[in-house]
Write an enzyme that holds these catalytic residues in place. Structure first.
Site, mmCIF file in Angstrom:
data_model
loop_
_atom_site.group_PDB
_atom_site.id
_atom_site.type_symbol
_atom_site.label_atom_id
_atom_site.label_comp_id
_atom_site.label_asym_id
_atom_site.label_seq_id
_atom_site.Cartn_x
_atom_site.Cartn_y
_atom_site.Cartn_z
ATOM 1 N N SER A 8 76.041 54.486 -60.499
ATOM 2 C CA SER A 8 77.010 55.546 -60.793
ATOM 3 C C SER A 8 76.301 56.897 -60.896
ATOM 4 C CB SER A 8 77.710 55.238 -62.114
ATOM 5 O OG SER A 8 76.747 55.175 -63.152
ATOM 6 N N CYS A 70 72.849 48.701 -60.990
ATOM 7 C CA CYS A 70 73.847 49.016 -62.011
ATOM 8 C C CYS A 70 74.338 47.696 -62.588
ATOM 9 C CB CYS A 70 74.989 49.776 -61.338
ATOM 10 S SG CYS A 70 76.378 50.083 -62.419
ATOM 11 N N CYS A 206 71.443 48.354 -69.047
ATOM 12 C CA CYS A 206 72.097 49.451 -68.328
ATOM 13 C C CYS A 206 70.932 50.255 -67.760
ATOM 14 C CB CYS A 206 72.932 50.307 -69.268
ATOM 15 S SG CYS A 206 73.468 51.867 -68.510
HETATM 16 N N1 DGL Z 1 73.685 52.476 -64.928
HETATM 17 C C1 DGL Z 1 74.828 51.673 -64.960
HETATM 18 C C2 DGL Z 1 74.616 50.311 -65.574
HETATM 19 O O1 DGL Z 1 73.519 49.779 -65.437
HETATM 20 C C3 DGL Z 1 76.172 52.320 -65.245
HETATM 21 C C4 DGL Z 1 76.301 53.240 -66.395
HETATM 22 C C5 DGL Z 1 77.661 53.903 -66.395
HETATM 23 O O2 DGL Z 1 78.013 54.536 -65.401
HETATM 24 O O3 DGL Z 1 78.382 53.747 -67.406
HETATM 25 O O4 DGL Z 1 75.497 49.716 -66.116
#
Ligand code: DGL
Length: 283
Positions: A8, A70, A206
């Site tokens: 994202s 992600c 995340c």
């Molecule tokens: N970096 C992403 C993840 O690992 C998404 C974070 C987001 O856009 O809320 O979940």
């Protein structure tokens, strides 16, 4: 052709950096869907649509294999896309394509077991339980993917997820370290109160959180092992490419960074993490 990396926003850069170290000669296209970031508090249907659109954009830009860097997309959308959409995309583009997630390698690293392993349940008494804390987005926590998949493999590992809504958004904006420290300490403390003690290990579930892994390490008791997704994902991808020579991945060491959001240089926090200013072009 190239390896596509999707997130994202800037969190997936943590995975991208490790992948480019591991496969320096390959071509890479990084897509940050910053027009939709953060995605971690969106509905399942929204996350599936955003992930599908991001992957389609990457296939059109020449990606053969896409790594969803992600957790939210990997937890919520990946299985749905792999079932029918990926085979259909492969036909449409007239070449083999695939989409891979980052949760399987993380679970392999957390359990020390291959994904194909499923524990035999003999009802033996489990003597000691190790606790793994997972810091993640709301959508990843709701999916319970870490709890379910680790429990299938290791009865002696208990998993507690701590959703940190808002944290990825703050990292995306390059919020001040003082503000991030307060938020991270609050979540580490909330998890400790819920478990009754600190976890024995932690997964930064995340990819944005990996950018501030040092703040998590400082908030947790000294020496708490952190499972780092970038290394786990690069290891898994190396094994995957050995088994799948059919993908054309480019050989000129090209690096493209594109965004659906604001083009140009990213935050100072990103430059600091990256070791140089990093600029995104229009997707
Ligand atoms: N970096 C992403 C993840 O690992 C998404 C974070 C987001 O856009 O809320 O979940």
């Amino acid at each position: 052709m190239a390896i596509g990396v999707f997130d994202s926003g800037v969190g997936g850069l943590t995975v991208h950096r490790e992948l480019t170290r591991r496969f320096p000669a390959r071509d890479f296209i990084y897509l940050a869907d910053q027009a939709n970031a953060p995605i971690g508090s969106k509905t399942g249907e929204e996350i599936v649509d955003i992930t599908r659109n991001g992957c389609e954009r990457l296939f059109q830009a020449g990606a053969s294999v896409i790594v969803l860097a992600c957790n939210t997309a990997s937890a919520v959308a990946l299985r749905r896309l792999q079932q029918t959409w990926v085979p259909e995309a492969s036909k449409r583009h007239g070449r083999p394509v695939n989409v891979l997630g980052i949760i399987v390698p993380t679970i392999e690293a957390a359990t020390g077991l291959p994904w194909t392993y499923e524990a035999e349940r003999r009802g033996d008494k489990v003597e000691a339980i190790d606790i793994t804390g997972v810091f993640c987005t709301a959508a990843t926590a709701i999916s319970r993917v870490y709890e379910i998949e680790i429990d299938k493999r290791r009865e002696d590992l208990a998993v507690f997820s701590e959703p940190c809504p808002g944290l990825a958004g703050l990292i995306e904006l390059g919020a001040p370290v003082e503000e991030l420290t307060v938020v991270i300490c609050d979540h580490v403390d909330a998890l400790r109160r819920r478990i009754g003690r600190h976890p024995d290990k932690a997964i930064l579930g995340c990819t944005h959180y990996e950018i501030v892994a040092h703040l998590f390490a400082a908030a947790l008791p000294p020496g708490t092992p952190l499972i780092h997704q970038p290394t786990a994902v690069a290891d898994a991808l190396e094994r995957y490419f050995e088994r799948h020579p059919e993908y054309r991945l480019g050989e000129s060491g090209r690096r493209d960074f594109i965004t659906t959001g604001k083009t140009g240089p990213q935050s100072d926090m990103v430059s600091q993490f990256w070791g140089a200013p990093l600029s995104f072009d229009a997707a």
